[in-house]
Structure formats: C-alpha cells, structure tokens
Design an enzyme around this catalytic site. Structure first.
Site, short mmCIF file in Angstrom:
data_model
loop_
_atom_site.label_atom_id
_atom_site.label_comp_id
_atom_site.label_asym_id
_atom_site.label_seq_id
_atom_site.Cartn_x
_atom_site.Cartn_y
_atom_site.Cartn_z
N HIS A 57 57.26 63.46 58.70
CA HIS A 57 58.05 62.47 59.46
C HIS A 57 57.13 61.81 60.50
O HIS A 57 56.28 62.46 61.09
CB HIS A 57 59.22 63.16 60.14
CG HIS A 57 60.23 62.20 60.68
ND1 HIS A 57 60.02 61.50 61.85
CD2 HIS A 57 61.42 61.78 60.20
CE1 HIS A 57 61.06 60.71 62.06
NE2 HIS A 57 61.92 60.86 61.08
N GLU B 96 57.62 60.99 63.44
CA GLU B 96 57.66 61.60 64.78
C GLU B 96 56.70 62.78 64.88
O GLU B 96 56.16 63.06 65.94
CB GLU B 96 59.10 62.01 65.12
CG GLU B 96 59.95 60.79 65.44
CD GLU B 96 61.44 61.00 65.26
OE1 GLU B 96 61.88 62.14 65.07
OE2 GLU B 96 62.16 59.99 65.28
N GLU C 233 60.24 55.39 55.42
CA GLU C 233 60.84 55.19 56.74
C GLU C 233 59.91 54.35 57.61
O GLU C 233 58.99 54.90 58.25
CB GLU C 233 61.06 56.55 57.42
CG GLU C 233 62.03 57.45 56.70
CD GLU C 233 62.69 58.42 57.67
OE1 GLU C 233 63.92 58.44 57.71
OE2 GLU C 233 61.98 59.10 58.42
N GLY D 259 65.52 54.63 64.61
CA GLY D 259 66.20 54.70 65.89
C GLY D 259 66.24 53.40 66.67
O GLY D 259 66.56 53.39 67.85
N SER E 16 67.54 53.58 60.75
CA SER E 16 68.71 52.83 61.19
C SER E 16 69.73 52.57 60.08
O SER E 16 70.38 51.52 60.06
CB SER E 16 68.28 51.51 61.86
OG SER E 16 67.53 51.79 63.04
#
Ligand code: PGA
Length: 258
Positions: free
Chosen positions: A102, A104, A174, A180, A220
């Site tokens: 991911h 993040e 993504e 987000g 999103s």
C-alpha cells in the site's frame, strides 16, 4: 472463465476492538445471500483480526479476513523481531488475504518493490493470497507515466511468484492522489491501467493466469461512484478505505460489484 468480483475493506488504523466487532457484525448482518456473487474481505488492524474472525465464524459468514501487512525479514522460525507480526501468526488467526505494498507503507515506512516482492513470496508459501497494491503520484500521472510506473512496480513485486498460484492473485491499482482525497481518475483511465496490470501478469505467467487474476481499483470509491468503476471490463472490484468504515456504505459498494 468469469472472474468473481471482489470488494475488500481496508480499515487502516481505524476501529478499537469494540468498534471492530460492531462493524464486522453489522456488515455480516447486512450481507445477504444474493451478494454471494462477489468475494468480500475485511482487513482490520492486526489487533482486531481475531475478534473479527470470531464474528465471521459465529455467523458462518462467507466474508473473508485479510491483514494489512506482514513482516518478512526474519528467517523462518526466528522470532527476534520486536513489535512485528509474522506470516505464521496471520495464518494461525485465519487470514485468507493480506494487503501488501500500500502506498501509505511505501511512503511512510520506505517499503520498496523488492520488499513487497519478499512479502508476496512469503505469503504465497503460507497459503495467504496477497492483495498487491501499486499506484502513481499526481506528478507521474500528469506526465503520462502511470502505466510504465505501476507496471514496473508490479513486475518487481511478482518476480518469482509461484506460477501455479498466479491466477489467484489480487492486484490493486490505487493512484496515490486519489486515496482519501475524494478525487478519482476516470473509470476509463483506471480500466486501462488495470488492463495493463493484467498484461504484466500475462507476460510473466501466461494468458490463463492473466484471465483469472483479479484487478481492483482503489482510491475514493464510494457508493455513488463504485458501479462506474466496477462495470469496466478489466476492473474486478475495489479496495475501499474510508467508505469501508460504515456498514451501509460498504454494503452498497458490495452490491454495486455485480
Ligand atoms: P480511500 O482509501 O477509499 O479512503 O480513498 C483507499 C485505500 O487506501 O485503500
């Protein structure tokens, strides 16, 4: 073969144990038999995996369990990694899937494509299917470099993956700038990127694996836009962050994936 759609909820660092039990219970209650056409995966924080597993088992639910990360650096059987969670622990608690790569974790913890690859191979060896994420920055997107960027990420992440398991893989596109933020690429653009990722699988493992592999879009996704992505040929479902934290929203997204 028609691919089964999949919707996975990435809860990130949200939910204490009581909230995790409540949310998984609400999702399990609202999950109806006619949703069986899509695979549903809940990915709570490590500390909630067991409680969510208990809820799903008690309900005899078909909803599956996923982790958000796994540790990979220790030789097997060694435990000198304070604060980390091993693949054996994930298998023991009943994880079916594990999110890796991911953005993040790439951005916040310096995780590289090589590290993601090591995690993918480790998970495969323990019978847990990786959900491998990739995605580009806004700048790469604006410069037209998205496909080259995510294809390179995925080629490295998949190196040496057992070919007989390649068809079971789940890949997730993504865009970092869509996570987000409420911004999304157009469904057409996302579909093209997902097709390119399927092409990476074809180059590495052949047409049958490419046909079977599921490619998700994430960033999103919400009840109002999910169907626009999921109706595309090469998008098999979604990896959902914020909207996975409300049972009604999450179930609406699952219903859109058919
Ligand atoms: P978002 O997150 O749905 O909140 O954009 C998606 C993700 O990070 O997996």
């Amino acid at each position: 073969m028609t691919r089964r759609p999949m919707v996975a909820g990435n809860w990130k660092m949200n939910m204490d144990t009581t909230q995790a039990v409540n949310l998984s219970q609400m999702i399990s209650d609202r999950y109806e038999n006619d949703m069986d056409e899509a695979d549903v995966v809940l990915c709570p924080p490590f500390i909630d995996l067991k409680s969510v597993r208990n809820v799903l088992e008690f309900d005899h639910s078909k909803i599956m369990l996923g982790a958000q990360n796994v540790y990979q650096l220790m030789p097997e059987g060694t435990a000198a990694a304070t604060g980390e969670i091993s693949v054996e622990m994930l298998a023991n608690v009943g994880c079916d899937y594990c999110i890796i790569g991911h953005s993040e974790r790439r951005q916040g913890f310096g995780e590289t494509d090589e590290l993601v690859n090591a995690k993918a191979l480790l998970l495969a060896a323990h019978g847990i299917t990786p959900i491998i994420c990739c995605g580009e920055t806004a700048q790469i997107n604006e410069e037209g470099g998205t496909v080259a960027h995510v294809s390179a990420q995925m080629e490295t992440a998949l190196a040496g993956y057992p070919p007989e398991k390649a068809g079971e893989l789940v890949l997730a596109y993504e865009p970092i700038w869509a996570i987000g933020t409420g911004r999304t690429p157009s469904p057409e653009f996302a579909d093209g990127v997902c097709r390119a990722l399927r092409g990476v699988v074809e180059n590495l493992f052949g047409p049958s694996a490419a046909q079977d592999v599921r490619v998700l879009y994430g960033g999103s996704v919400k009840p109002g836009n999910a169907a626009l992505f999921f109706e595309k040929d090469d998008i098999d479902g979604g990896l959902i962050g914020r909207a996975a934290l409300k049972a009604d929203d999450f179930i609406a997204i699952v219903k859109a994936d058919r």
